[in-house]
Design an enzyme around this catalytic site. Structure first.
Site, mmCIF file in Angstrom:
data_model
loop_
_atom_site.group_PDB
_atom_site.id
_atom_site.type_symbol
_atom_site.label_atom_id
_atom_site.label_comp_id
_atom_site.label_asym_id
_atom_site.label_seq_id
_atom_site.Cartn_x
_atom_site.Cartn_y
_atom_site.Cartn_z
ATOM 1 N N PRO A 627 26.716 35.416 43.803
ATOM 2 C CA PRO A 627 25.662 35.967 42.932
ATOM 3 C C PRO A 627 24.926 37.170 43.518
ATOM 4 O O PRO A 627 24.649 38.132 42.816
ATOM 5 C CB PRO A 627 24.706 34.782 42.746
ATOM 6 C CG PRO A 627 25.563 33.577 42.985
ATOM 7 C CD PRO A 627 26.561 33.986 44.031
ATOM 8 N N GLU A 700 33.312 47.789 38.798
ATOM 9 C CA GLU A 700 33.347 49.043 38.050
ATOM 10 C C GLU A 700 32.673 48.902 36.693
ATOM 11 O O GLU A 700 32.066 49.841 36.176
ATOM 12 C CB GLU A 700 34.791 49.521 37.947
ATOM 13 C CG GLU A 700 35.242 49.903 39.344
ATOM 14 C CD GLU A 700 36.700 50.248 39.478
ATOM 15 O OE1 GLU A 700 37.005 51.437 39.406
ATOM 16 O OE2 GLU A 700 37.513 49.337 39.687
#
Ligand code: MOS
Length: 734
Positions: A627, A700
């Site tokens: 996370p 990305e």
């Protein structure tokens, strides 16, 4: 994510090494008797080298050798770049007298010290037969030619557009941008007889090893390529750069280890760049906002010698439900070095055009931009007709809008203010393919209760050291600190290059499966041992918890891994495994990550400066393994998006074809003071189809929608639609 949630999450396992300087980057490695290479770069962009006079340079103290195209040994097989098509000719330095771009290496001076090499390099006299270069995409946009195979036209887009009730037709342009990683491209090469060891800044050690093997005509087994830490790459190290080959060549010619490091100024032409692009979009809709036509035509530049193409138009085929779609992708030649993949290549450029155009349509329709996206939500992939393996984009829109407070947005441009600042709220959508590639890994469980995990991947900064360690620790039931992950060595089980946001899914799957094989092997041995409490217990009923193994529901049976190993007389248990994910099952689905980006800007009306004050980035990327790392990646996407939207621009003097801002003073990127509040939300997806881990790439993705989101917010703030990046103050103070 909230700061408190993040504090409970593990930090980077390599963080301490990085901040204390213990992490060694390529230029810091050395061998005894190391020599230093310094590049001489061409000062013209097109033509031939008439002559190179090295006499003066060679007389200088410390100079060992000067390599030019006149004396450089020919490569064994200079074609090794399998990612490119037949007509493409990758650039190899010093192989001919031809100059293909300004800044091309035309000589390398090797000396005892860096300073000696650099000084002698300044004395190398190069004369040229100069030809007029062409580096402006505007001059050659009409000479574009199709790249890749043509994609089918869906429906009748031109007719549908002609008949549409509401239309947007616009052109969007993006200049050349450079990766500008902190770590310069560098290679340190050492020959030991026939064996070659290379420290190289790369995103793929296996790829560099194979490239060197082919070009120097030696066995792969004799080459070791190492890249333990990478100080940012973003695509810039997905292909070997000239330093790699030249350092290896220079080391062989001088019989000494050689280091070549690009200077910041030289780096602008060391590797490729995000190509300059011109995109034309036509969108037609009915008055209710339903899309009936998307036509997306794109052209971007490539070099004079190589057909590099990236996919700008793919996003227009898949993001929205639309019955009539035509996309057309072309490339056109310029006298610059070949472009290269740069963070979210193609998709972020295409998204700037598509998501800006959709925003323009929303204003024409007087429909809220979020509502417009929901009206045209693609429930299945409109391009392939396949269902998505998972797609929580609708939930990203909902949670992102709620967190951002989107419902309080006033629809009219220039309608929101904060003192002397005009306030704008904009949004955009991002998507990125959930790619997967076969990978190998080795896992070893040791008697001291630790595990060693190995795979020849790299960590260019996203936190792969940590993410893969977490996957192994969870599978093996070990605390994170008991797991060591080794990467960046071509002798390790091979893994794909770190690019395309594939690493967690690909290498992670290999590691998880390999760890399970090790567990099964261990328990198969143990269950055959006389008096073993695990005899006859099926593997499914056994669990690995807190460094021990036990029968589920019977904690009294717990035995540490060390104990199991020693009772079986084993120092360790190890396995190597290559993934063979079920690509057949995957192929029945569309697999992608998605996200929604909500952006607030404040624009100073008088001087046109844009501040991105607030961003909410909502992401659906399957299961989130790490996370804190994921949060960091999504923040990084926002920061990069601010750069792309507002600052980044590689400036070329087209008269001489030379990059004029090859440094961080002239090439602007955001700094801390440019960044406002960034919030990330992760919408979980349960996805058993995409890969066994259920994780999709998100590195990305985080960038894809941001430039459009910012441009849309700027329009909302100012009423000025900037279709030409970057959105600099001059464009807002007309
Ligand atoms: Mo990826 S183009 O290697 O950031």
């Amino acid at each position: 994510m909230m700061q408190d949630d993040l504090k409970r999450q593990p930090s980077r396992v390599d963080g301490r090494a990085k901040v204390t300087g213990k992490a060694t980057y390529i230029a810091e490695f050395r061998f005894p008797d190391l020599a230093y290479g310094y590049l001489v770069q061409s000062t013209i962009a097109r033509g031939t080298v008439r002559d190179i006079d090295t006499a003066e340079a060679e007389k200088q103290p410390g100079v060992v050798k000067i390599l030019t195209h006149k004396n450089a040994p020919k490569l064994a097989n200079p074609q090794a770049d399998e990612d490119f098509g037949e007509k493409s000719r990758p650039f190899f330095a010093l192989m001919t007298d031809r100059v293909l771009f300004s800044g091309q290496p035309v000589a390398v001076v090797i000396a005892d010290t860096f300073e000696q090499a650099r000084y002698a390099a300044s004395l190398v006299k190069v004369s040229y037969n100069e030809e007029k270069p062409s580096t402006d995409i505007r001059d050659v946009m009409d000479k574009g030619f199709a790249s890749g195979r043509p994609r089918p036209v869906r429906g009748t887009p031109d007719e549908a557009f002609a008949a549409a009730e509401v239309k947007v037709e616009a052109e969007y342009t993006i200049p050349i941008e450079h990766h500008n990683a902190m770590e310069p491209h560098a290679t340190v090469a050492n020959w030991d007889g026939e064996r070659l060891t290379v420290y190289d800044k790369t995103q793929g050690v296996t790829g560099v090893r194979n490239y060197l093997a082919t070009n120097f005509g030696i066995d792969r087994e004799k080459i070791t390529v190492l890249s333990p830490f990478v100080g940012g790459a973003f695509g810039a190290s997905l292909r070997p750069t000239p330093n790699t080959l030249l350092a290896v060549m220079a080391a062989r010619e001088t019989k000494r280890p050689v280091k070549i490091v690009y200077s910041r100024r030289q780096l602008a032409t060391a590797h490729g760049y995000r190509p300059a692009s011109i995109q034309k979009i036509k969108i037609g809709a009915d008055k209710a906002g339903k899309l009936n036509s998307i036509i997306h035509e794109a052209v971007h530049n490539t070099s004079s010698h190589e057909d590099f193409a990236e996919d700008l138009v793919g996003i227009s085929r898949t993001l929205y439900a639309c019955p009539n779609v035509r996309t057309d992708a072309k490339i056109t030649r310029t006298d610059l070095q070949t472009p290269l993949w740069m963070r979210a290549p193609g998709t972020v450029s295409g998204a700037f055009a598509l998501e800006s155009a959709l925003d323009e349509l929303a204003y024409k329709l007087k429909i809220d931009p979020l509502e417009l996206r929901l009206i045209n939500y693609a429930e299945t992939d409109p391009d392939s007709g396949r269902p998505f393996s998972s797609k929580e984009l609708r939930e990203c829109y909902r949670q992102g809008a709620e967190r951002f407070g989107w419902k309080d947005r006033k629809p009219e441009p220039r309608s929101m203010r904060d003192g002397r600042f005009m306030v704008g709220w904009g949004l955009a959508t991002g998507t990125w393919g959930a790619f997967l590639a076969p990978s190998s890994a080795r896992v070893t469980l040791k008697a001291d209760g630790t595990a060693l995990v190995e795979s020849g991947t790299t960590d260019i900064g996203p936190g792969t050291y940590t993410t893969i360690s977490l996957i192994a620790a969870r599978q093996l039931g070990l605390p994170l600190e008991k797991v060591t992950f080794k990467l960046g060595d071509s002798n390790l089980p091979s893994a794909p290059s770190q690019g395309g946001s594939i690493t967690t899914a690909s290498v992670g799957t290999a590691v998880q499966e390999c760890a399970q094989i090790v567990q099964k092997d261990l328990m198969a041995t143990e269950s055959k041992r006389e008096a073993s409490p695990f005899s006859g217990v099926p593997f499914e009923n056994i669990e690995f918890v807190d460094g021990a193994v036990r029968i589920k529901g019977r904690p009294e049976t717990a035995m540490t891994i060390g104990e199991v190993l020693s009772r079986n007389g084993l120092p360790e248990v190890t396995a190597t495994h290559t993934t063979r994910p079920d690509f057949g099952e995957r192929a029945k689905y569309a697999t992608a990550s998605h996200g929604a980006q909500f952006v607030e800007v404040k624009v100073d009306e008088e001087i046109g400066i844009v501040r991105v004050t607030r961003v909410v980035q909502a992401t659906a990327a399957g299961r989130i393994i790490n996370p804190k790392g994921a949060h960091s990646q999504e923040m990084g996407g926002v920061v990069w998006g601010i750069g792309m939207a507002l600052m980044e621009h590689t400036e070329i003097d087209h008269r001489i074809g030379r990059i004029m801002n090859p440094n961080l003073a002239g090439y602007h990127v955001p700094v801390n003071a440019d960044i406002g509040a960034i919030e990330t939300i992760f919408v979980p997806e349960e996805d058993t189809i995409v890969n066994p881990l259920g994780a999709k790439g998100l590195g990305e993705l985080g960038l894809v929608g941001i430039p459009a989101g910012i441009a849309n917010a700027v329009y909302h703030a100012t009423g000025i639609r900037v279709r030409d990046l970057p959105i600099t103050p001059d464009k807002l103070t007309r």
